[in-house]
Structure formats: C-alpha cells, structure tokens
Design a protein around this motif. Structure first.
Motif, PDB file in Angstrom:
ATOM      1  N   SER A  20      42.996  46.231  23.791  1.00 47.38           N
ATOM      2  CA  SER A  20      41.553  46.091  23.633  1.00 47.38           C
ATOM      3  C   SER A  20      41.213  46.135  22.148  1.00 47.38           C
ATOM      4  O   SER A  20      42.014  46.570  21.321  1.00 47.38           O
ATOM      5  CB  SER A  20      40.802  47.194  24.387  1.00 47.38           C
ATOM      6  N   VAL A  68      38.597  55.426  22.559  1.00 45.78           N
ATOM      7  CA  VAL A  68      39.184  54.266  23.231  1.00 45.78           C
ATOM      8  C   VAL A  68      40.620  54.555  23.650  1.00 45.78           C
ATOM      9  O   VAL A  68      41.091  54.079  24.691  1.00 45.78           O
ATOM     10  CB  VAL A  68      39.107  53.028  22.310  1.00 45.78           C
ATOM     11  N   CYS A  74      38.162  53.893  29.269  1.00 46.23           N
ATOM     12  CA  CYS A  74      38.599  52.804  28.388  1.00 46.23           C
ATOM     13  C   CYS A  74      39.985  52.285  28.764  1.00 46.23           C
ATOM     14  O   CYS A  74      40.668  51.685  27.936  1.00 46.23           O
ATOM     15  CB  CYS A  74      38.599  53.279  26.938  1.00 46.23           C
ATOM     16  N   TRP A  81      35.199  46.776  22.956  1.00 43.14           N
ATOM     17  CA  TRP A  81      34.376  47.972  23.109  1.00 43.14           C
ATOM     18  C   TRP A  81      33.372  48.099  21.970  1.00 43.14           C
ATOM     19  O   TRP A  81      33.700  47.880  20.803  1.00 43.14           O
ATOM     20  CB  TRP A  81      35.241  49.231  23.153  1.00 43.14           C
TER      21      TRP A  81
END
Length: 232
Positions: A20, A68, A74, A81
C-alpha cells in the motif's frame, strides 16, 4: 504508488504480502528542502500550516507510517491511505475534539481514526505505465524477484462431491465383480483378489451394515425429537 500497485497485483495473493502507499501530509520542515532559498524554508511551512492546512510534522508523519504498518484496519492491500481533517501539530488545543481527533475537514489528515482509502489518479492506474516502471526499475537496480504463482483450489463442495462419487463408483464396481466377475482374454473366469474380497466384505459389514444402521437410528431419533411420534 504505481510500483506499490504493481507489486500488489503480482505478489499479494501468491505470497500474502500487503502492498500500500500513503500520503502522510506535507512534511515541510525536513532536509528535503535544504537546497531551497532561505525565505522559502522559512515561509513554506507557515503557508502549508495556516493557509492550505496540509502541514504535517516529522513525528506525526512517523505515527501515520506506523499506523499503516500496525493497525489491523490497514491490512488491505493495493490501496492508497490518507487521513481526514487537519493535522494535530501546529493547530492548538482548539483543533482537538474531546476524543483527541481533529475537528474540521481537508488538509493532510487528522488522528488515528480518521484514516481512509483515498482515490488514485488515472495516471497511477495506468497498467502499461506501471509495467514499464517495474521493468525499468528492475533493470536499473538488478533486483531479483520471486516467481509469482497463483494458487487455485477446487470448491470445498466439489471436493466432497468428488469423494462421494469416487466411493460410490468403487462400491458399484465391487458389486459387479462379485456377481459377474467376467472372463479373461483366454476365456477363464476373472477371480477377485484378496484385497478386493476384503474391500467387499468391509463395504457390506461396515458401510452398509454398521454405518447404515447407525445413520438410520440417528435419523429416526432426530425425527421423533423434531416431529414427535408418528401415529400408525
């Protein structure tokens, strides 16, 4: 973001790794701007803090990076994000709600619970450009990547049906061989092997006898408990 998305599509399912990207906010007071003019280094943080609301300090940015990596919320892969509301730092006590979160919208984001999945631009979602970036970066860095494999397994229901069908076919074959074993090519009768004879006996005694009676009794008891005694 593009590299993260590509690694997600290539290795997330096969290796269980979460990829991510995040935007912690504008970290305006870092050595990143050390080559800028003195007036820029002085007034840019003030502009981001009080005009745009996108200013984020180094400590707060580190907390968001930690969130995160640590927050179970997450664990989703392939996302971008961001945080809702203004930053905690430089806003004063009036900017904090009773729960410790930031009041107001926009800017670089608020506290722990204000995290959300942000939208990604069309350029970031350009698959051809992502592939080109990955290939170029691999050539430059001489990186070695594991082989991406996609693991597929049949539906559990299909596994059960297959097992039942296989056993039923085997039982029917045993019955056929017991009643009409057939003949060999030279005309002699086919004889059952000891293994097949044992399997036939086990099928009759255990499967058809013990298990059949047990299942039947359980079914009758369950029917009586649910429906009551059936009148004659």
């Amino acid at each position: 973001m593009m590299m993260s998305n590509f690694l997600h599509s290539k290795f997330n399912k096969s290796h269980g790794i979460t990829f991510s990207s995040i935007y912690p906010g504008c970290i305006a007071e870092t050595p990143l701007f050390r080559e800028k003019r003195a007036w820029f280094r002085k007034y840019f943080p003030i502009f981001m803090k009080y005009i745009t609301g996108g200013y984020v300090g180094v400590d707060e940015a580190g907390q968001r990076l930690f969130q995160v990596a640590h927050d179970p919320r997450c664990s989703k892969s392939g996302v971008y994000w961001s945080w809702n509301g203004g930053p905690r730092e430089g806003r004063g006590a009036a900017a904090l709600e009773k729960s410790g979160q930031i009041s107001g919208g926009g800017g670089a984001g608020g506290g722990w619970d204000s995290i959300y999945v942000n939208d990604q631009s069309d350029k970031v979602n350009n698959l051809e450009l992502c592939v080109e970036l990955f290939q170029t970066a691999t050539q430059i860095t001489d990186a070695q990547w594991p082989e991406a494999k996609t693991f597929t397994s049949p539906c559990p229901t299909l596994k059960v049906i297959t097992a039942i069908s296989t056993n039923m076919i085997a039982r029917e074959e045993l019955k056929r061989m017991a009643d009409r074993p057939g003949f060999n090519e030279d005309g002699t009768a086919v004889k059952l092997t000891k293994r097949k004879k044992a399997a036939l006996v086990a099928d009759k005694v255990i499967v058809q006898g013990v298990l059949g009676n047990t299942v039947g009794r359980v079914g009758k008891i369950a029917g009586r408990l649910i429906l009551g005694r059936i009148p004659e």
